[in-house]
Design a protein around this motif. Structure first.
Motif, PDB file in Angstrom:
ATOM      1  N   GLY A   9       0.831  -1.201   0.000  1.00 52.45           N
ATOM      2  CA  GLY A   9       0.000   0.000   0.000  1.00 52.45           C
ATOM      3  C   GLY A   9       0.862   1.246   0.000  1.00 52.45           C
ATOM      4  N   LYS A  15       0.165   0.475   7.011  1.00 56.79           N
ATOM      5  CA  LYS A  15       0.780  -0.847   6.796  1.00 56.79           C
ATOM      6  C   LYS A  15       1.657  -1.271   7.967  1.00 56.79           C
ATOM      7  CE  LYS A  15       3.333   0.056   3.226  1.00 56.79           C
ATOM      8  NZ  LYS A  15       3.170   1.483   3.015  1.00 56.79           N
ATOM      9  N   TYR A 120      -3.989  -5.201   0.766  1.00 56.82           N
ATOM     10  CA  TYR A 120      -3.614  -3.904   0.199  1.00 56.82           C
ATOM     11  C   TYR A 120      -4.247  -2.857   1.107  1.00 56.82           C
ATOM     12  CZ  TYR A 120      -2.576  -0.292  -3.238  1.00 56.82           C
ATOM     13  OH  TYR A 120      -2.083   0.830  -3.867  1.00 56.82           O
ATOM     14  N   THR A 122      -4.851   0.893   2.204  1.00 52.42           N
ATOM     15  CA  THR A 122      -4.815   2.210   1.588  1.00 52.42           C
ATOM     16  C   THR A 122      -5.666   3.194   2.392  1.00 52.42           C
ATOM     17  OG1 THR A 122      -5.066   3.375  -0.526  1.00 52.42           O
ATOM     18  CG2 THR A 122      -6.737   1.711   0.006  1.00 52.42           C
ATOM     19  N   PRO A 164      -2.416  -3.163  -6.230  1.00 52.58           N
ATOM     20  CA  PRO A 164      -2.870  -4.344  -5.505  1.00 52.58           C
ATOM     21  C   PRO A 164      -2.725  -5.590  -6.375  1.00 52.58           C
ATOM     22  CG  PRO A 164      -4.685  -2.763  -5.863  1.00 52.58           C
ATOM     23  CD  PRO A 164      -3.493  -2.233  -6.584  1.00 52.58           C
ATOM     24  N   ILE A 170      -8.597  -5.621   0.033  1.00 51.30           N
ATOM     25  CA  ILE A 170      -8.345  -4.192   0.247  1.00 51.30           C
ATOM     26  C   ILE A 170      -8.849  -3.780   1.636  1.00 51.30           C
ATOM     27  CG2 ILE A 170      -8.706  -1.861  -0.671  1.00 51.30           C
ATOM     28  CD1 ILE A 170      -7.542  -3.603  -2.851  1.00 51.30           C
ATOM     29  N   ASP A 172      -9.333  -0.235   3.461  1.00 51.65           N
ATOM     30  CA  ASP A 172      -9.240   1.225   3.360  1.00 51.65           C
ATOM     31  C   ASP A 172      -9.360   1.792   4.771  1.00 51.65           C
ATOM     32  OD1 ASP A 172      -9.666   3.978   3.089  1.00 51.65           O
ATOM     33  OD2 ASP A 172     -10.597   3.714   1.123  1.00 51.65           O
TER      34      ASP A 172
END
Ligand code: DC
Length: 193
Positions: A9, A15, A120, A122, A164, A170, A172
């Motif tokens: 990310g 992270k 991932y 973000t 990704p 994902i 977020d």
């Protein structure tokens, strides 16, 4: 047991926080791969030589966390020979017995496409810049500009750009608490174990 958690990310998405919590929860080893690129950038001289001769002392420098070190890391990270010099170490770490969490930009796509879990992590550029600004201070607009510049370089480079993996989950973190973000990651990993 060989079990790899790949966490990719953009800068300041969370992270590192999630990786450390996950490693502690499952007793896995943790490698912050950004530190490798930061150490190469900070070492000075020819970055390819720096990457090929990276030592534990280089990684122990106390100036690797600054915004300037992050920008320098992003600049040397576009060089294919620099990336190539760091691949074997990261792959061995990822597949060592006992489980491993690696966070970076290309872990799920290039370093360990066979990772059992790919996340991932973000958040919006504004949220990430605000978090970074709370740590480093200064002019928040300038911090946002640097975050956007670094994202663009990391995402558009020819070799191992940040994106990704097709099978990444994902997370977020724009509106998540730290505890909720960690909780989501732990639930995904527990389901895969
Ligand atoms: O995660 P970080 O902010 O410490 O990373 C610093 C820079 O290093 C990042 O902007 C791009 C580079 N990097 C990379 O290219 N690949 C990785 N796996 C980790 C970091």
């Amino acid at each position: 047991m060989i079990f790899t958690v790949a966490i990719d990310g953009p800068a300041a998405a969370g992270k590192g926080t999630i990786s450390r919590a996950v490693a502690a929860e499952f007793g896995f080893a943790h490698l912050d791969t950004g530190l490798l690129y930061r150490a190469v950038g900070a070492k000075g001289g020819d970055p390819i030589v720096a990457a090929r001769t990276l030592s534990p002392a280089d990684l122990a420098r106390d100036d690797l966390r600054s915004m300037a070190a992050g920008q320098a890391a992003s600049r040397v990270a576009v060089i294919a020979q620099v990336r190539a010099a760091l691949v074997d170490f990261q792959r061995r770490f990822a597949r060592a017995d006992g489980g491993a969490v690696l966070d970076g930009r290309d872990i799920g796509t290039v370093i360990c496409p066979e990772a059992e879990v790919k996340l991932y992590v973000t958040a919006s550029a504004e949220v990430r810049a605000h978090r970074r600004w709370l740590e480093v201070g200064g002019d928040e607009a300038q911090v946002l500009a640097e975050v956007i510049e670094r994202d663009a370089r990391d995402m558009t480079r020819a070799d191992a750009p940040l994106r990704p993996a097709a099978d990444a989950k994902i997370i977020d973190t724009s509106t998540l608490s730290i505890a909720d973000a960690i909780g989501q990651a732990i639930a995904i990993i527990r389901a895969a174990l």
